[in-house]
Enzyme design. Structure first.
Site, PDB file in Angstrom:
ATOM      1  CE  LYS B  80      43.868  60.985  33.515  1.00  0.00           C
ATOM      2  NZ  LYS B  80      43.308  60.799  32.280  1.00  0.00           N
ATOM      3  CB  SER B 155      40.011  61.795  31.777  1.00  0.00           C
ATOM      4  OG  SER B 155      40.752  61.341  32.047  1.00  0.00           O
ATOM      5  CB  SER B 179      41.671  61.040  28.840  1.00  0.00           C
ATOM      6  OG  SER B 179      39.993  60.292  28.507  1.00  0.00           O
TER       7      SER B 179
END
Ligand SMILES: [Mg+2]
Ligand SMILES: [Zn+2]
Lengths: 491, 508, 98
Positions: B80, B155, B179
């Site tokens: 990420k 996210s 997330s």
């Protein structure tokens, strides 16, 4: 308005905020060296630069210093407290919040007693809390180099994250005309205390001790506080006094003319006046909240007591004790304190010198050298031990005062201890009576008139012969011994 | 698509160890898959093929030299874009950080690299991790591999989509309000939010410091455990990190036994507002666990009803402070520096231009919630609710080993469907938020496709702080029983379906 | 409560975000809805409930006062939008003397 006139109408109320930079090896929240004057931005890392993702870790030594300072100020130490974020934007602050303490300071409710001109003042300490310093801005371009018309600014973050202790007083009332002197005495007291604790370099001119002086006036007889100003940039003890004299007179003139004091920050100029900072329409909203990246600090009572045991003597108490032990008159002792020579003389005495000798060297010969070199006494490259050794050589008759001064030259020039300088420069007093007696004989022969006068009982004339002998011996003789020999010969 | 891509990390580990496969071959296969599908999925913000291949070759060389390597050495991973890593940009999906190359590694990056894991690149995310759909990325929206018109969650939608599209067998995420778990649920992958403090936040760009939890993402529970083992542990650079041994999550994933375990359903996380298909699959999974010998009960956590509200005060408050540093002074975007504008103007203009709508929304809410006069009613009250939620968890764990719920109230929604309705968007994290507020750990495992729309449904298991091993034990048991029942993994059904044809290079 | 566009603009200034008029018009009602919804927290936030600031109850996490290597000034300044004389160059500062 004259100060006396102002004091006839108003009572000043003081509030002092002192920031002390701790002398820890590393910064408050990261392992960067806590040190100035290096290449700009060289003592910085992701943490003190506030880079995305970085996290603070508290310097344990700074906590220890904070607790010791709190204890020395007579404060209670919090059993549990947190850091808080003080949110505001400024380019010298890498995270755009200052990690500080808010409603949970590590130390609170202290008391300091000061003596000013024989009068005792009790200064209540509201709190002493931990926080971090910001980076350093340089304003460039423009005609004056001042921030107001600079074209841009340059930032060095080496100072960002330096551990600070902020010490805040409660409003100080009842000082009357002594307000400026009390403020000066208070900061001077803190400076001595921090030095005795060994927690800070407390160099006002370098900013490691900074004072913001708040003052307001209220008409005599009233009890409600007036609007106050906060004067910043006071970088010496004398400036604190001067800035307050100025601010009190300025405010008094304003009020007397029917005007109002603006609650504002003012900036002290060494030329002797203050100017207003940007006036704030409304109070800044710092949106404090507990710092989520740091866990609470909860010093155990055992730890606090351990630290209490490490506290030095309170400076005022220590001074009283030393003055009595050394037998100095008030003025003699005050000179020592004013010259910042107390610790040096104490160590010199500890190394074996008599207090009077120690005082003599530090306050005369060495004070003159420090003055010439433009440094503090303590910065001279001579130790109290070396001064004591020097005096020992004088006491033993190896050196006279003139030679001793030459030995000081040698020590300051890095030639080693006094004994080494004596040997290296061949400076010892000639104590061989045979050599001295021969020189005395030669002087008598060369000055028969003088010798005759002495023989007639005019002992004062011996000075000329002593001078001649000393000259022949190139100063390396004990003048008292020479005198004895001359008088024995002619008497 | 080569079978290699569908192989679990655990199995790949064996092949690599036995030298039946090289890290280079495996990395090459991942890079080819990215080449093949990422223009449709858009999981990655940044791929560095040369770097990935070089590190794979280095691992192969060390293995050939007889060096003893960790179990994940040579396995590719999608990171990420919130973890700092030198030599690669870290943008957090924000324009304000476009092109920023950090001068340091996050602790987890260091651990991943030390384990010999091959980082393929950085995955897309909602800007600064604020969102549940990746639509808030400042660059582009990631698409759900199951249905390219739908959101992949957020996210961490990029990391979840990379797994589901077989671009990487492992991925990293961060979970502040869900997330990791919510994207896992809507992509039929596995996502774990470890105990807060069990994984270091150092070098992970902060959204909400007291909630952010980095964690592993994978296609199987065991793979997630293997990655968890690598990234967890005490970090002296993170003051909130827990100085205790990491529970043996790998052993727990292999043990996969729930007989006699007390599993409690949280009454407040279900019912009205939950899609029928989601509840159906959730209940079927419960029945499976009961069949495996678990004791199923129900608990009430009344204060969970206030979790979303507390979260949307605490999180934006911390956000408003954490994101202050993006001020155009030291790194990142600078707008309006024309020699006339003041520093204040430049900060205002840069932040106005560089932040997206959701980030601005949250900063403003947080600024408001912390401002004088409002603090007690908003931030202060939210912190009290946090206490109440923790107390609810404590009471529930007194009578149950783990708590369970659907991971999300619905399956993946359509791209664009909720962008104009922030509150509707926020509800995607209804079930995941309580564990962030309390700090305990939770996992999402796939439990089938909803009969409503054929999209994946996630099952959340929550365990007490530092009992992360329980998540893996229960998750692996459920996964094994369901895989047996389905005759293969859920993701295999995607590959076999017309909707997944593109994964094999077919038309879409 | 009814948050006005003007109040949102003031919050924007406090947060150093320049918002356009259309943003302000869009944000004000949105924030109002959100804040009304989240204000529910006060329903259960009784005075006897202690607040929680940290998820885990850790205390006294300290670091040894030992110097660690810093970054090089080159690395520090590499990402800066503007540099001068080894320092970060920033636009002119209006405000009080510092
Ligand atoms: Mg302060
Ligand atoms: Zn540093």
């Amino acid at each position: 308005m004259e100060f006396e006139e102002a004091m006839a109408t108003f009572d000043p109320v003081l509030g002092l905020e002192v920031h002390v930079e701790l002398n820890t090896a590393t910064k408050m929240f990261c392992g960067c060296a806590n040190q100035f004057g290096d290449v700009p931005n060289s003592n910085t890392c992701p943490v003190c630069l506030g880079l995305p993702g970085s996290l603070p870790v508290v310097n344990g030594k700074a906590i220890e210093s904070a607790i010791r300072i709190g204890l020395a100020l007579g404060c209670d130490i919090a059993g549990w407290c947190r850091f808080a974020r003080k949110n505001y934007f400024y380019p010298d602050m890498t995270k755009d919040f200052q990690t500080s303490q808010y409603d949970e300071p590590i130390a609170f409710n202290g008391l300091v007693e000061l003596e000013v001109d024989g009068e005792i003042f009790a200064i209540e300490i509201e709190r002493a809390h931990m926080e971090e310093d910001a980076g350093k801005l340089v304003h460039a371009g423009g005609s004056t180099g001042r921030i107001g018309d600079a074209e841009y600014s340059l930032v060095d973050y080496n100072r960002a994250g330096t551990p600070l202790i902020e010490i805040v007083t409660r409003p100080i009332r009842g000082t009357g005309a002594k307000a400026p002197a009390v403020a000066k005495a208070y900061v001077s007291y803190l400076r001595d205390l921090m030095r005795a604790l060994g927690v800070s370099d407390v160099r006002m001119e370098q900013g490691s001790l900074r004072c913001d002086a708040n003052v307001s006036l209220m008409p005599k007889g009233e009890t409600e506080l007036g609007l106050r100003t906060e004067t910043k940039n006071v970088n010496s003890l004398r400036s604190i006094e001067n800035a307050l004299y100025y601010e009190i007179r300025r405010q008094a003139a304003l009020l007397a003319a029917g005007g109002k004091v603006h609650q504002e920050t003012r900036h002290w100029h060494e030329e002797g006046y203050t100017t207003a900072g940007r006036s704030k329409e409304e109070a800044e909203d710092y949106r404090y909240f507990p710092e989520p990246d740091l866990v609470p600090v909860a010093p155990s009572s055992e730890w606090v007591e351990q630290l209490r045991a490490t506290l030095p003597e309170v400076p005022a108490v220590k001074r009283k004790r030393l003055q009595a032990a050394w037998g100095f008159a008030d003025q003699e002792f005050a000179d020592i304190v004013n010259a910042d020579a107390l610790e040096l003389i104490q160590e010199t005495v500890a190394a074996g010198a008599l207090p009077s000798s120690a005082r003599k060297w530090w306050l005369t010969e060495l004070a003159r050298r420090a003055n010439e070199a433009g440094v503090e006494l303590a910065q001279l490259p001579i130790t109290p031990g070396q001064v004591a050794a020097l005096q020992e050589l004088v006491d033993a008759g190896t050196l006279n005062d003139k030679l001793a001064r030459q030995v000081i030259d040698g020590v300051l020039a890095g030639e080693g201890d006094p004994a080494a300088v004596v040997a290296g420069r061949g400076l010892a007093v000639v104590s061989d009576d045979g050599a001295l007696a021969a020189a005395v004989d030669r002087a008598i022969q060369a000055n028969p008139d003088v010798a005759a006068k002495i023989g007639e009982g005019k002992v004062a004339a011996a000075g000329a012969l002593i001078g001649a002998v000393m000259k022949e011996m190139r100063g390396q003789a004990d003048a008292a011994r020479v005198r004895e020999l001359i008088l024995a010969r002619l008497g | 698509m080569s079978d290699l891509l569908r192989t679990d990390a655990a199995e790949l580990s064996g092949l690599l160890a036995e030298k039946q496969l090289s890290a280079r071959e495996l990395t090459q296969a991942s890079l080819e898959q990215i080449e093949r599908v990422d223009s449709a999925v858009k999981a990655f913000l940044h791929v560095d093929a040369a770097r990935a291949l070089a590190s794979a070759e280095a691992i192969d060389a060390r293995r050939m030299a007889g060096e003893e390597l960790g179990p994940l050495a040579g396995i590719p991973l999608a990171m990420k874009d919130i973890f700092t890593m030198t030599g690669a940009p870290t943008t957090c999906g924000s324009r304000i950080l476009e092109g920023w190359v950090p001068p340091y590694n996050s602790t987890i990056t260091d651990k991943v690299l030390a384990a010999g894991i091959v980082v393929l690149g950085k995955t897309n995310m909602d800007e600064f991790a604020m969102g549940s759909s990746t639509e808030n990325s400042g660059y582009f929206t990631t698409h759900n591999p199951w249905d390219l018109d739908r959101i992949p969650g957020g996210s961490g939608g990029g990391s979840a989509a990379a797994l589901a599209a077989f671009e990487a067998p492992l991925a990293l995420g961060t979970d502040t309000g869900g997330s990791i778990r919510q994207p896992a649920a809507v992509t039929a992958t596995v996502g774990v939010k470890p105990t807060y403090g069990a994984t270091s936040r150092y070098g992970v760009v902060a959204m909400a410091s007291s909630l952010d939890t980095p964690g592993p993402c994978a296609r199987t529970v065991l793979d997630a455990a293997l990655l968890h083992q690598v990234i967890a542990g005490w970090d002296p650079r993170d003051s909130t990190s827990i100085n205790a041994a990491v529970p043996d999550v790998v052993a727990a994933a292999k043990h996969a036994e729930v007989k006699g375990l007390k599993i409690a359903v949280v009454r407040e996380l279900g019912g009205d507002g939950y899609a029928p298909g989601v509840l159906q699959r959730f209940n079927e999974a419960l029945a499976v666990l009961a069949e495996l010998g678990a004791e199923i009960t129900e608990v009430s956590c009344p204060n969970f009803d206030y979790a979303l509200s507390a979260y949307y005060l605490i999180m934006p408050s911390e956000v408003s402070s954490n994101l202050a540093r993006f001020d155009a002074m030291r790194y990142g975007l600078r707008v309006g520096d024309d020699g006339v504008n003041s520093v204040e103007d430049v900060m205002n203009l840069t932040r106005g231009a560089g932040f997206g709508a959701e980030v601005k929304r949250r900063i403003i809410i947080g600024t408001y919630a912390l401002s004088s006069g409002y603090y007690d009613a908003y931030y202060g009250s939210a912190q009290k609710v946090r206490t109440l939620i923790t107390q609810d968890f404590d009471a529930a764990f007194a009578s149950a080993d783990v708590l369970v719920s659907p991971t999300t109230p619905t399956t993946a929604f359509k791209i664009g469907e909720r962008v104009d309705d922030p509150l509707a968007m926020y509800k995607a994290d209804l079930c995941t938020i309580p564990s962030n507020l309390a700090g305990n750990c939770a996992i999402s495992v796939p439990v089938g496709l909803s009969p409503d729309d054929g999209l994946p449904v996630g099952f959340q298991i929550m365990a007490p702080a530092m009992a992360d091993d329980r998540l893996y034990r229960v998750g692996a048991a459920l996964e094994q029983a369901l895989t047996d029942r389905w005759g293969g993994r859920l993701l295999d059904q995607l590959v076999a379906s017309p909707a997944g044809a593109y994964l094999n290079g077919g038309a879409r | 409560m009814a948050l006005t566009a003007k109040e949102v603009a003031r919050l924007g200034e406090l947060a150093r975000i320049r918002l356009t008029d259309s943003e302000l018009e869009q944000l004000a009602p949105q924030l109002d809805v959100i804040l009304t919804a989240v204000a529910r927290v006060s329903e259960v936030a009784a005075t006897d409930v202690p607040p929680t600031s940290h998820a885990m109850a850790l205390i006294n996490v300290f670091r040894e006062d030992v110097v660690q290597p810093s970054l090089t000034p080159e690395a520090v300044l590499a990402g800066a939008p503007s540099v001068g004389d080894g320092r970060f160059r920033v636009p002119r500062i209006l405000g009080e003397e510092a």
